[in-house]
Scaffold this active site. Structure first.
Site, PDB file in Angstrom:
ATOM      1  N   CYS A 224     129.165  78.728 -12.497  1.00  0.00           N
ATOM      2  CA  CYS A 224     128.625  79.772 -13.325  1.00  0.00           C
ATOM      3  C   CYS A 224     127.459  79.603 -14.115  1.00  0.00           C
ATOM      4  O   CYS A 224     127.019  78.527 -14.678  1.00  0.00           O
ATOM      5  CB  CYS A 224     129.703  80.131 -14.561  1.00  0.00           C
ATOM      6  SG  CYS A 224     129.384  81.490 -15.508  1.00  0.00           S
ATOM      7  N   PRO A 225     126.396  80.612 -14.223  1.00  0.00           N
ATOM      8  CA  PRO A 225     126.425  81.835 -13.591  1.00  0.00           C
ATOM      9  C   PRO A 225     125.835  82.146 -12.209  1.00  0.00           C
ATOM     10  O   PRO A 225     125.705  83.116 -11.571  1.00  0.00           O
ATOM     11  CB  PRO A 225     125.527  82.446 -14.504  1.00  0.00           C
ATOM     12  CG  PRO A 225     124.469  81.479 -14.732  1.00  0.00           C
ATOM     13  CD  PRO A 225     125.033  80.360 -14.909  1.00  0.00           C
TER      14      PRO A 225
END
Lengths: 201, 81
Positions: free
Chosen positions: B18-19
């Protein structure tokens, strides 16, 4: 006195009523039409894909540098127009040289693996920062620089607060290419006022 | 399963967290044409929820399928208009 006052108000009342009767049906219809047009325009604006997000980044420790950048790049992926206003220690995130050397504080966070008394010893910030950097590398988490470059490519606007640039004695050339300088709190407030999401980190 | 649609391109974000899976999916979709289907290969278990949420609130994309198999999470996203 007591009889004059009621008389005066009685005199006023009919004239108010007369004014109230003044607008004709046609004028009222025109006014309604005008208001309907305004409502329609306001609704269309909201229906546009012009979603905005405004983040204020005030912290410059390694752990606190991540949230604004992760949220900014993700919101950009959602189609948001994102502005991140960096002030005080948050400026270091945009500082090309200092951003590669952001540190983790070994005191003040009870979740740290070392007690505060030990964390306060000289050099401990370096140790905890190295541990965190190793975790970031092992976990393939994006680096601060990667997140900034990615966000810039996606159109995120990074702003460096002019007042803090001068306070910290930084130079406008110290920041990553594409960073906006020469902005102040009023710019941030304007962005927040227009934004659908506002965050202070 | 994936016979219902033809995969135009595959994006490999295995190992990334993430992200990046969502961010790179968005960038890859931008480079495709209407109707094209992007296959995303990820190892981030959060990508199941993240790509689902991204597709649901982003215009111009349709999440066709998500497959959880072994260590790899596969996502199929169509660019729409």
């Amino acid at each position: 006195m007591s009889t004059d006052t009621p008389d005066a108000s009685v005199d006023d009342a009919p004239s108010d009523a007369a004014d109230g009767d003044a607008p004709s049906r046609a004028e009222l219809a025109a006014r309604v039409e005008e208001l309907e047009a305004q409502v329609a325009a306001a609704t269309t604006d909201e229906g546009d894909d012009g979603k905005k997000m405004s983040i204020i980044a005030t912290k410059g420790t390694l752990d606190m540098a991540y949230p604004p950048l992760i949220l900014a790049s993700t919101a950009a992926a959602f189609g948001y127009e994102v502005t991140v206003f960096h002030t005080f220690w948050g400026l270091d995130i945009l500082h090309e040289e200092r951003s590669t050397d952001l540190k983790l504080s070994s005191v003040g966070n009870p979740n740290m693996p070392v007690p505060n008394a030990v964390g306060a010893l000289p050099g401990m910030d370096r140790v905890t920062t190295s541990m965190m950097e190793k975790k970031i590398a092992d976990n393939d988490t994006a680096t601060i620089e990667e997140l900034i470059e990615t966000s810039l490519e996606m159109g995120v606007e990074f702003q460096a607060c002019q007042m803090t640039i001068e306070l910290m004695d930084y130079d406008e050339d110290d920041f990553f290419d594409g960073v906006t300088t020469g902005v102040g709190a009023a710019t941030a407030v304007q962005d927040m006022a227009e934004a659908d999401i506002q965050l202070l980190v | 399963m994936s016979a219902e649609f033809d995969i135009t391109e595959t994006l490999d974000v295995q190992g990334e967290s993430c992200p990046m899976p969502v961010v790179k999916t968005k960038n890859a979709i931008d480079d495709l044409g209407d109707g094209d289907v992007l296959e995303v290969l990820a190892t981030d278990s959060g990508s199941m929820s993240d790509i689902d949420g991204w597709a649901a609130s982003t215009g111009g994309v349709e999440l066709l399928d998500q497959v959880e198999g072994g260590d790899v999470y596969k996502h199929y996203v169509r660019k729409t208009e």
